[in-house]
Motif scaffolding. Structure first.
Motif, PDB file in Angstrom:
ATOM      1  N   GLN A  86       0.818  -1.206   0.000  1.00  0.00           N
ATOM      2  CA  GLN A  86       0.000   0.000   0.000  1.00  0.00           C
ATOM      3  C   GLN A  86       0.856   1.262   0.000  1.00  0.00           C
ATOM      4  O   GLN A  86       0.528   2.251  -0.671  1.00  0.00           O
ATOM      5  CB  GLN A  86      -0.939   0.010   1.204  1.00  0.00           C
ATOM      6  CG  GLN A  86      -1.884   1.208   1.250  1.00  0.00           C
ATOM      7  CD  GLN A  86      -2.784   1.280   0.046  1.00  0.00           C
ATOM      8  OE1 GLN A  86      -3.476   0.331  -0.278  1.00  0.00           O
ATOM      9  NE2 GLN A  86      -2.784   2.424  -0.652  1.00  0.00           N
ATOM     10  N   ALA A  87       1.963   1.243   0.736  1.00  0.00           N
ATOM     11  CA  ALA A  87       2.836   2.421   0.793  1.00  0.00           C
ATOM     12  C   ALA A  87       3.422   2.748  -0.574  1.00  0.00           C
ATOM     13  O   ALA A  87       3.753   3.908  -0.855  1.00  0.00           O
ATOM     14  CB  ALA A  87       3.953   2.204   1.809  1.00  0.00           C
ATOM     15  N   GLY A  88       3.543   1.739  -1.421  1.00  0.00           N
ATOM     16  CA  GLY A  88       4.055   1.962  -2.756  1.00  0.00           C
ATOM     17  C   GLY A  88       2.999   2.459  -3.740  1.00  0.00           C
ATOM     18  O   GLY A  88       3.338   2.859  -4.864  1.00  0.00           O
ATOM     19  N   GLU A  89       1.736   2.448  -3.328  1.00  0.00           N
ATOM     20  CA  GLU A  89       0.647   2.862  -4.216  1.00  0.00           C
ATOM     21  C   GLU A  89       0.043   4.206  -3.811  1.00  0.00           C
ATOM     22  O   GLU A  89      -0.122   5.102  -4.638  1.00  0.00           O
ATOM     23  CB  GLU A  89      -0.451   1.791  -4.225  1.00  0.00           C
ATOM     24  CG  GLU A  89      -0.015   0.460  -4.828  1.00  0.00           C
ATOM     25  CD  GLU A  89      -1.113  -0.595  -4.756  1.00  0.00           C
ATOM     26  OE1 GLU A  89      -2.175  -0.299  -4.149  1.00  0.00           O
ATOM     27  OE2 GLU A  89      -0.915  -1.700  -5.285  1.00  0.00           O
ATOM     28  N   LEU A  90      -0.324   4.342  -2.541  1.00  0.00           N
ATOM     29  CA  LEU A  90      -0.935   5.572  -2.050  1.00  0.00           C
ATOM     30  C   LEU A  90      -0.839   5.606  -0.535  1.00  0.00           C
ATOM     31  O   LEU A  90      -1.247   4.657   0.137  1.00  0.00           O
ATOM     32  CB  LEU A  90      -2.413   5.636  -2.461  1.00  0.00           C
ATOM     33  CG  LEU A  90      -3.181   6.881  -1.996  1.00  0.00           C
ATOM     34  CD1 LEU A  90      -2.673   8.130  -2.711  1.00  0.00           C
ATOM     35  CD2 LEU A  90      -4.683   6.708  -2.246  1.00  0.00           C
ATOM     36  N   ILE A  91      -0.285   6.672  -0.008  1.00  0.00           N
ATOM     37  CA  ILE A  91      -0.145   6.804   1.437  1.00  0.00           C
ATOM     38  C   ILE A  91      -1.258   7.664   2.019  1.00  0.00           C
ATOM     39  O   ILE A  91      -1.811   7.354   3.069  1.00  0.00           O
ATOM     40  CB  ILE A  91       1.235   7.380   1.800  1.00  0.00           C
ATOM     41  CG1 ILE A  91       2.332   6.367   1.430  1.00  0.00           C
ATOM     42  CG2 ILE A  91       1.313   7.724   3.284  1.00  0.00           C
ATOM     43  CD1 ILE A  91       3.741   6.876   1.666  1.00  0.00           C
ATOM     44  N   HIS A  92      -1.630   8.737   1.302  1.00  0.00           N
ATOM     45  CA  HIS A  92      -2.607   9.658   1.897  1.00  0.00           C
ATOM     46  C   HIS A  92      -3.285  10.520   0.838  1.00  0.00           C
ATOM     47  O   HIS A  92      -2.639  10.986  -0.100  1.00  0.00           O
ATOM     48  CB  HIS A  92      -1.901  10.576   2.907  1.00  0.00           C
ATOM     49  CG  HIS A  92      -2.804  11.638   3.479  1.00  0.00           C
ATOM     50  ND1 HIS A  92      -3.730  11.373   4.453  1.00  0.00           N
ATOM     51  CD2 HIS A  92      -2.931  12.961   3.195  1.00  0.00           C
ATOM     52  CE1 HIS A  92      -4.377  12.488   4.761  1.00  0.00           C
ATOM     53  NE2 HIS A  92      -3.915  13.469   4.007  1.00  0.00           N
ATOM     54  N   MET A  93      -4.607  10.705   1.012  1.00  0.00           N
ATOM     55  CA  MET A  93      -5.349  11.751   0.316  1.00  0.00           C
ATOM     56  C   MET A  93      -6.371  12.417   1.239  1.00  0.00           C
ATOM     57  O   MET A  93      -6.943  13.433   0.896  1.00  0.00           O
ATOM     58  CB  MET A  93      -6.072  11.177  -0.913  1.00  0.00           C
ATOM     59  CG  MET A  93      -5.297  11.324  -2.212  1.00  0.00           C
ATOM     60  SD  MET A  93      -4.926  13.024  -2.678  1.00  0.00           S
ATOM     61  CE  MET A  93      -6.552  13.661  -3.068  1.00  0.00           C
ATOM     62  N   GLY A  95      -9.392  10.838   3.852  1.00  0.00           N
ATOM     63  CA  GLY A  95     -10.729  10.280   3.682  1.00  0.00           C
ATOM     64  C   GLY A  95     -11.837  11.191   4.157  1.00  0.00           C
ATOM     65  O   GLY A  95     -13.019  10.883   3.958  1.00  0.00           O
ATOM     66  N   THR A  96     -11.504  12.314   4.790  1.00  0.00           N
ATOM     67  CA  THR A  96     -12.550  13.259   5.197  1.00  0.00           C
ATOM     68  C   THR A  96     -12.987  14.143   4.038  1.00  0.00           C
ATOM     69  O   THR A  96     -14.061  14.744   4.093  1.00  0.00           O
ATOM     70  CB  THR A  96     -12.061  14.162   6.353  1.00  0.00           C
ATOM     71  OG1 THR A  96     -10.989  14.985   5.876  1.00  0.00           O
ATOM     72  CG2 THR A  96     -11.583  13.326   7.514  1.00  0.00           C
ATOM     73  N   ASP A  97     -12.172  14.247   2.995  1.00  0.00           N
ATOM     74  CA  ASP A  97     -12.489  15.101   1.848  1.00  0.00           C
ATOM     75  C   ASP A  97     -12.576  14.344   0.528  1.00  0.00           C
ATOM     76  O   ASP A  97     -13.141  14.853  -0.446  1.00  0.00           O
ATOM     77  CB  ASP A  97     -11.432  16.205   1.717  1.00  0.00           C
ATOM     78  CG  ASP A  97     -11.486  17.176   2.876  1.00  0.00           C
ATOM     79  OD1 ASP A  97     -12.397  18.019   2.893  1.00  0.00           O
ATOM     80  OD2 ASP A  97     -10.632  17.080   3.777  1.00  0.00           O
ATOM     81  N   PHE A  98     -11.976  13.155   0.491  1.00  0.00           N
ATOM     82  CA  PHE A  98     -11.993  12.348  -0.728  1.00  0.00           C
ATOM     83  C   PHE A  98     -12.451  10.936  -0.350  1.00  0.00           C
ATOM     84  O   PHE A  98     -12.955  10.718   0.744  1.00  0.00           O
ATOM     85  CB  PHE A  98     -10.604  12.347  -1.390  1.00  0.00           C
ATOM     86  CG  PHE A  98     -10.103  13.739  -1.679  1.00  0.00           C
ATOM     87  CD1 PHE A  98     -10.528  14.422  -2.809  1.00  0.00           C
ATOM     88  CD2 PHE A  98      -9.212  14.375  -0.816  1.00  0.00           C
ATOM     89  CE1 PHE A  98     -10.085  15.704  -3.072  1.00  0.00           C
ATOM     90  CE2 PHE A  98      -8.770  15.667  -1.071  1.00  0.00           C
ATOM     91  CZ  PHE A  98      -9.206  16.336  -2.207  1.00  0.00           C
ATOM     92  N   TYR A  99     -12.271   9.980  -1.229  1.00  0.00           N
ATOM     93  CA  TYR A  99     -12.784   8.638  -0.994  1.00  0.00           C
ATOM     94  C   TYR A  99     -11.675   7.601  -1.164  1.00  0.00           C
ATOM     95  O   TYR A  99     -10.817   7.729  -2.029  1.00  0.00           O
ATOM     96  CB  TYR A  99     -13.913   8.315  -1.997  1.00  0.00           C
ATOM     97  CG  TYR A  99     -15.106   9.223  -1.890  1.00  0.00           C
ATOM     98  CD1 TYR A  99     -16.176   8.903  -1.055  1.00  0.00           C
ATOM     99  CD2 TYR A  99     -15.168  10.405  -2.624  1.00  0.00           C
ATOM    100  CE1 TYR A  99     -17.286   9.737  -0.972  1.00  0.00           C
ATOM    101  CE2 TYR A  99     -16.275  11.241  -2.543  1.00  0.00           C
ATOM    102  CZ  TYR A  99     -17.322  10.912  -1.707  1.00  0.00           C
ATOM    103  OH  TYR A  99     -18.417  11.739  -1.625  1.00  0.00           O
TER     104      TYR A  99
END
Length: 461
Positions: A86-93, A95-99
């Motif tokens: 998962q760390a190699g794909e996406l760490i953060h966006m 979830g309170t503002d996106f999905y």
């Protein structure tokens, strides 16, 4: 320095703390907040399974699980792989503002094992205290009521709302008042210390009825109470299981007055008691549960899980920037895989093995007044006099310190209880090694205590 960790037994290679540990302790004393509580000078470097290796190559059996967090053991390969992927794909966006799709995936998994009927909704945070803050705010929001009931001995966290529910140690409150108003604490049942000759079930029911017979007649109108917050096994209160009769009476009181029953499963949940949730041992369905610690094997994640109709607040009512972080959720999903496949059942099996052995301790072991708990959430209460049941916190601490010196990591719970809380993947063989050493430590401390008493009598004669 060791390059491989084994599970054959603890290996203490240096005087504790070792030279590298001493260096770290000096740095810690210089720059780290002095508010942290450390029972002994363990400086961890790495871990695998139930084993922790310190910075000097000493290997310990961890029977605290990082305070009931590493439910799958330290660095379980499936959890590590999920984190790395998962760390190699996406760490953060956020979830309170996106999905994130994984937020739904984990929510559905938790809904299937929830201790109350669905449908459900989930809120994600980062810690147990955050889950409690969510539950506290939601209870008031949903019911439009202001009062909360909690229990003496409870620990729900140290943020201001959670701290207002906590009633474990005076130091946790000292100089932080005023706390959040509207919280009333009442007694929690302790079967070991109930009045002599009292029937266990009658006693448990009477403790719950204190609400109806005293609090609701002299202090608070029940129609103004939003929720009762309770631990089905009190953690910092001393690993005290709530008697089923007590929980069942609480449920009746809540149903009668439209009060929400909130079970704090932060320490007791995620299979630690041999069931997914400690409340399942009582036959009671709560309205909400709070989850953290063992859900993600060490990654920061918490959950407030409720009946769907209760989580009726609107956007902007509550949120968390990092809550439901993709890496933490990946760790949680891998953790659930391990727990579903083997961890929960193993907690039940090895927990019974341990309890079969320690159940005899109050009769034959000096200083042990009571043993209790479910699964791998077991407490050993220390007393200096078995007739008076005088608490012996200083002797418990001496046993914990001595066990550390011999390579087993235990922690206290409450004023005078030692907690046995290894990872849910612990084997019977590992448990026996840890119990052998614990027995030896209890006997050694008891002998020193007896010697000290005799010396004191001689001095006083």
């Amino acid at each position: 320095m060791s390059t491989a960790i084994t599970t054959a037994g603890p290996k203490i290679r240096t005087k504790l703390p070792g030279p590298n540990a001493q260096r770290v302790l000096e740095g810690d004393a210089r720059i780290i907040s002095p508010s942290y509580t450390r029972s002994y000078p363990l400086v961890a470097k790495r871990g695998h399974g139930v084993v922790i290796e310190d910075v000097d190559g000493n290997e310990f059996f961890d029977f605290s699980s990082g305070i009931a967090v590493t439910s799958t053991g330290h660095c379980h390969p499936e959890v590590v792989a999920a984190i790395q992927k998962q760390a190699g794909e996406l760490i953060h966006m956020s979830g309170t503002d996106f999905y994130y799709e994984s937020m739904i995936t984990l929510g559905d998994r938790l809904s299937k094992i929830a201790p109350m009927k669905g449908p459900h909704r989930v809120y994600y945070g980062n810690s147990g205290a955050e889950a409690i803050e969510c539950a506290l705010k939601l209870a008031r929001y949903h019911t439009k009521r202001q009062h909360i009931i909690a229990f003496y001995g409870a620990f729900h966290g140290r943020t201001m709302g959670a701290l207002s529910l906590t009633a474990s140690k005076p130091q946790q409150h000292r100089r932080f008042s005023p706390l959040v108003p509207g919280v009333t604490h009442i007694p929690y049942p302790n079967l070991y210390r109930r009045p002599e000759g009292t029937d266990a079930n009658e006693y448990a029911v009477s403790v719950a009825r204190f609400l109806e017979e005293k609090v609701f007649t002299t202090d608070i109108a029940p129609e103004e109470v939003a929720a009762i917050f309770v631990e089905a096994i009190q953690g910092e209160g001393g690993y005290l299981p709530a008697p089923p009769a007590f929980m069942q009476e609480l449920r009746k009181i809540c149903d009668k007055h439209g009060i929400l029953l909130v079970c704090d499963e932060v320490q007791s949940g995620c299979g630690r008691t041999g069931k997914w949730w400690a409340v399942e041992h009582t036959g009671v369905e709560p309205d909400m549960i709070t989850i953290a610690k063992g859900i993600a094997s060490g990654m920061p994640l918490s959950v407030c899980l409720t009946k769907a109709e209760i989580m009726d607040w609107v956007p902007g009512s509550h949120a968390s920037t990092f809550g439901g972080n993709p890496v933490a959720i990946a760790a949680a999903l891998a953790t659930l895989d391990v727990l579903e496949r083997e961890g929960v059942k193993n907690a039940e099996t090895v927990g019974k093995h341990i309890m079969n052995r320690i159940s005899k301790w109050p009769e034959k072991m000096p200083l042990v007044g009571d043993v209790r708990g479910h699964g791998l959430m077991l407490g050993v209460e220390f007393v200096s006099d078995k007739k008076t049941k005088r608490p012996a916190g200083e002797l418990r601490d001496a046993v914990v310190d001595l066990a550390f010196e011999k390579g087993i990591l235990y922690l206290g719970a409450g004023p005078n209880t030692l907690r046995i809380a290894p990872a849910l993947i612990v084997t019977k063989e590992e448990a026996d090694i840890a119990l052998d050493i614990l027995e030896e430590c209890i006997l050694n401390v008891a002998a020193l205590h007896e010697k000290g008493k005799k010396a004191g009598e001689e001095v006083g004669s």
